[in-house]
Design an enzyme around this catalytic site. Structure first.
Site, PDB file in Angstrom:
ATOM      1  CE1 TYR A   1      43.507  76.666  15.945  1.00  0.00           C
ATOM      2  CE2 TYR A   1      42.908  78.221  17.385  1.00  0.00           C
ATOM      3  CZ  TYR A   1      43.818  77.499  16.774  1.00  0.00           C
ATOM      4  OH  TYR A   1      45.122  77.733  17.208  1.00  0.00           O
TER       5      TYR A   1
ATOM      6  CE1 TYR B   1      43.274  82.079  19.166  1.00  0.00           C
ATOM      7  CE2 TYR B   1      44.137  81.408  16.978  1.00  0.00           C
ATOM      8  CZ  TYR B   1      44.238  81.250  18.545  1.00  0.00           C
ATOM      9  OH  TYR B   1      44.854  80.373  19.135  1.00  0.00           O
TER      10      TYR B   1
ATOM     11  NE  ARG C   1      48.289  83.484  21.308  1.00  0.00           N
ATOM     12  CZ  ARG C   1      49.028  82.546  20.998  1.00  0.00           C
ATOM     13  NH1 ARG C   1      48.487  81.482  21.051  1.00  0.00           N
ATOM     14  NH2 ARG C   1      50.411  82.540  21.114  1.00  0.00           N
TER      15      ARG C   1
ATOM     16  CG  HIS D   1      49.428  80.500  16.839  1.00  0.00           C
ATOM     17  ND1 HIS D   1      48.626  81.454  17.193  1.00  0.00           N
ATOM     18  CD2 HIS D   1      49.016  79.409  17.345  1.00  0.00           C
ATOM     19  CE1 HIS D   1      47.623  81.202  17.897  1.00  0.00           C
ATOM     20  NE2 HIS D   1      47.881  79.860  17.783  1.00  0.00           N
TER      21      HIS D   1
ATOM     22  CG  HIS E   1      48.496  75.090  18.521  1.00  0.00           C
ATOM     23  ND1 HIS E   1      48.761  75.484  19.571  1.00  0.00           N
ATOM     24  CD2 HIS E   1      47.522  75.952  17.693  1.00  0.00           C
ATOM     25  CE1 HIS E   1      48.101  76.443  19.896  1.00  0.00           C
ATOM     26  NE2 HIS E   1      47.240  76.749  18.740  1.00  0.00           N
TER      27      HIS E   1
HETATM   28 FE   LIG Z   1      46.032  78.785  18.727  1.00  0.00          FE
END
Ligand SMILES: [Fe+2]
Length: 245
Positions: free
Chosen positions: A113, A152, A162, A165, A167
């Site tokens: 991110y 990640y 995770r 995905h 959000h």
């Molecule tokens: Fe996330």
């Protein structure tokens, strides 16, 4: 509007459907941050009055025509597998939710991110910020162009990763229909060890968080496509992500 008239109207208002039992619990101990964030007292059920049923309202003017294309926000193209993510937003009775704001955010193709809290050793992409938005059209449809996010690691439990995905944040027509959720990709090998995914107990509700590969919507030589319908509230509602930030 006078207070008396507003009160009278609110008495006539039909509220939205309430959460269904297929929604994940606020407290799911394997998902560690729910231990801190979950309410420890019973919830107070608020009536759906004029405030909850009519706001917020957004104009078209503030959403730009390229805000739904996450691959064209910088001088160059981001790295990764280009994908189209599209679908419909429906209410609890299966009707389209029109002119409704959708915001998305995601990691880049390497699973990183653009955020100071994310310092794990995967590269940032100078051509990818990972955020977009759009309004649904007259039939409740939306469409984003982006790149497929990478998996990640996070520190929830030893060697926790995770699943890939995106959000989603949706407002729907009113405050009472606000929905924050995550869209997953079909066949991800990380589902079984992910407590956020697993916190949705109902297998059918889990399926509603997984997008569908749509060969017919792919663009030849350009992008793969995934279809993801979102249902705001009711028995068929898309599960809400109640704790992730
Ligand atoms: Fe996330």
């Amino acid at each position: 509007m006078s207070e008396e008239r507003a009160m009278r109207q609110s008495n006539e208002i039909t509220g939205y459907r309430r959460d269904h039992e297929s929604q994940p619990p606020y407290l799911y101990p394997d998902y560690q941050s729910t231990r801190l964030r979950a309410p420890d007292r019973p919830l107070v059920i608020l009536p759906h009055t004029l405030t909850e049923v009519t706001g917020p309202v957004y104009g078209h003017g503030k959403v730009g025509p390229l805000d739904n294309d996450l691959t064209r926000q910088h001088a160059g193209e981001p790295l990764g597998e280009r994908i189209i993510v599209k679908g419909r937003v429906l209410d609890g009775d299966g009707r389209p939710v029109r002119n409704s704001l959708i915001e998305v955010w995601q990691a880049n193709a390497a699973g990183r991110y653009t955020h100071h809290n994310d310092q794990h050793p995967a590269p940032l992409d100078p051509n990818f910020s990972g955020a977009g938005r759009c309004l649904t059209d007259g039939e409740g449809r939306y469409r984003f162009m982006t790149v497929k996010p990478g998996a990640y690691p996070w520190k929830n439990h030893p060697n926790a990763w995770r699943p890939a995905h995106i959000h989603f944040s949706l407002f729907g027509p009113a405050f009472a229909t606000r929905l924050v959720t995550q869209m997953y990709f079909p066949g991800d090998p990380l589902f079984d060890q992910d407590p956020i995914f697993q916190s949705v107990n109902d297998p059918k509700a889990r399926e509603r968080m997984i997008s569908r590969f749509d060969l017919g919507a792919t663009e030849p030589e350009w992008a793969l496509a995934f279809d993801f319908d979102i249902v705001l509230r009711g028995r068929d509602a898309t599960p809400v992500e109640k704790n992730h930030t």
